[in-house]
Design an enzyme around this catalytic site. Structure first.
Site, short mmCIF file in Angstrom:
data_model
loop_
_atom_site.label_atom_id
_atom_site.label_comp_id
_atom_site.label_asym_id
_atom_site.label_seq_id
_atom_site.Cartn_x
_atom_site.Cartn_y
_atom_site.Cartn_z
N LEU A 10 0.89 -1.26 -0.03
CA LEU A 10 0.04 0.07 -0.03
C LEU A 10 0.84 1.11 0.01
CD1 LEU A 10 -2.87 -1.07 2.55
CD2 LEU A 10 -2.80 -1.22 0.20
N GLY A 13 -1.44 6.32 -2.70
CA GLY A 13 -2.68 6.19 -3.76
C GLY A 13 -4.02 5.25 -3.35
N HIS A 14 -3.52 4.28 -2.63
CA HIS A 14 -4.53 3.36 -2.18
C HIS A 14 -5.14 3.79 -0.96
CE1 HIS A 14 -1.37 0.07 -3.61
NE2 HIS A 14 -2.46 -0.19 -4.18
N GLN A 132 -8.70 -0.58 -16.54
CA GLN A 132 -9.31 -1.27 -15.60
C GLN A 132 -10.46 -0.83 -15.08
OE1 GLN A 132 -7.06 -3.57 -12.46
NE2 GLN A 132 -7.84 -2.03 -11.04
N VAL A 155 -3.06 9.59 -7.41
CA VAL A 155 -2.02 10.39 -6.50
C VAL A 155 -0.88 10.22 -6.90
CG1 VAL A 155 -1.31 10.52 -4.28
CG2 VAL A 155 -3.77 9.96 -4.51
N SER A 164 2.84 4.01 -7.51
CA SER A 164 2.62 2.82 -7.70
C SER A 164 3.49 1.74 -6.89
CB SER A 164 3.02 2.49 -9.33
OG SER A 164 2.85 1.22 -9.52
N SER A 165 2.95 0.52 -6.81
CA SER A 165 3.65 -0.62 -5.90
C SER A 165 4.84 -0.84 -6.85
CB SER A 165 2.78 -1.90 -5.73
OG SER A 165 1.66 -1.31 -5.16
N ARG A 166 4.78 -0.69 -8.00
CA ARG A 166 5.98 -1.07 -9.00
C ARG A 166 7.30 0.01 -8.87
NH1 ARG A 166 1.77 -3.32 -12.87
NH2 ARG A 166 2.31 -5.59 -12.67
#
Ligand code: AMP
Length: 259
Positions: A10, A13-14, A132, A155, A164-166
């Site tokens: 997380l 953004g989340h 998505q 965000v 991003s998690s990436r």
């Protein structure tokens, strides 16, 4: 009940989705589930970042938030090759669907399962994953799901990179270059404001900016209708400029409304 589906790792953004849900619902449920059916055979299901303990820590300050972090066999009790799936044709084959066949079928399949287990009133998705969101909204409409599908703004980091998690996979140099994505998409907005309406003129300038200022390998950078995701001949204010590309082996996506 508001529902925020995530794959964990997380970030702000989340948490912006959780904030929005808490404002609009009595109870908020966050799911954390890295969904195996949305990764291709050569993709990074095993490598995808998992950090449940720190995710739970980040959610602690949010009162009246529940977390659902099921094991794979709770969501998919049968072998994955025998699982019932959901497919939104056409929309799922465009943009990211071209290089990630089956990805959005996996997304729709897990999200519908989660909807049926959780039965939320509203569900919150980020515009970060614009395709998505569009596909899941279509799925909800087509299947008459009694759920509001809510889109939340992207965000960004201070330099404009979409969180991003990436992003944690980027080397320092690639992280610096990743900020060019937002700058190139912002350039499209500027060109639109100054009167350009030809999508190929706008996207050519954006691509040139990216190739001159970074080593990003562009998968697509195009302007699409925000509902059908089809490419445009003349650009309207509600259209989206959408991007996907690689920095090293990290795939990044981003988008902006053009007007
Ligand atoms: P993920 O964990 O990457 O599957 O994302 C879970 C949800 O968070 C999806 O609806 C994403 O669109 C949303 N999300 C991810 N990154 C951002 C961001 N930077 N801003 C807003 N929403 C985001």
């Amino acid at each position: 009940m508001g529902f925020v589906p995530t794959m964990g790792a997380l970030h702000q953004g989340h948490l912006s989705l959780v904030d929005r849900s808490l404002k609009e619902n009595e109870i908020t449920l966050v799911s954390i589930f890295v969904n195996p059916t949305q990764f291709g055979p050569s993709e990074e299901f095993k490598k995808y970042p998992r950090s449940l303990d720190s995710d739970l820590e980040m959610l602690k300050p949010y009162a009246s938030t529940m977390v659902f972090a099921p094991p794979v066999n709770q969501i998919y009790p049968r072998p994955l090759t025998e699982t019932t799936g959901v497919c939104v044709p056409k929309l799922s084959n465009l943009l990211c669907g071209r290089t990630r066949p089956g990805h959005f079928d996996g997304v729709c399949t897990v999200v519908l399962r989660l909807f049926n287990m959780i039965r939320p009133d509203r569900v919150y998705f980020g515009e970060k994953d614009f395709q998505q969101f569009t596909i899941l909204k279509r799925m909800a409409e087509d299947l008459f799901l009694p759920i509001d599908i809510v889109a939340c703004p992207i965000v960004r980091e201070l330099d404009g990179l979409a969180m991003s998690s990436r992003n944690r996979f980027l080397s320092p140099e690639n992280r610096r270059q990743a900020a060019m994505i937002y700058r190139s998409l912002s350039l499209a907005q500027k060109l639109y404001r100054s009167g350009d309406r030809d999508p190929s003129v706008i996207t050519s300038s954006c691509k040139l900016f990216l190739t001159e200022n970074s080593s990003i390998k562009i998968d697509y950078l195009t302007i699409v209708d925000s509902v059908t995701l089809e490419e445009k001949i003349n650009v309207d204010a509600s259209d989206r400029i959408v991007f996907a590309g690689f920095l090293g082996s990290t795939r990044l996506i981003d988008n902006l409304q053009i007007g």
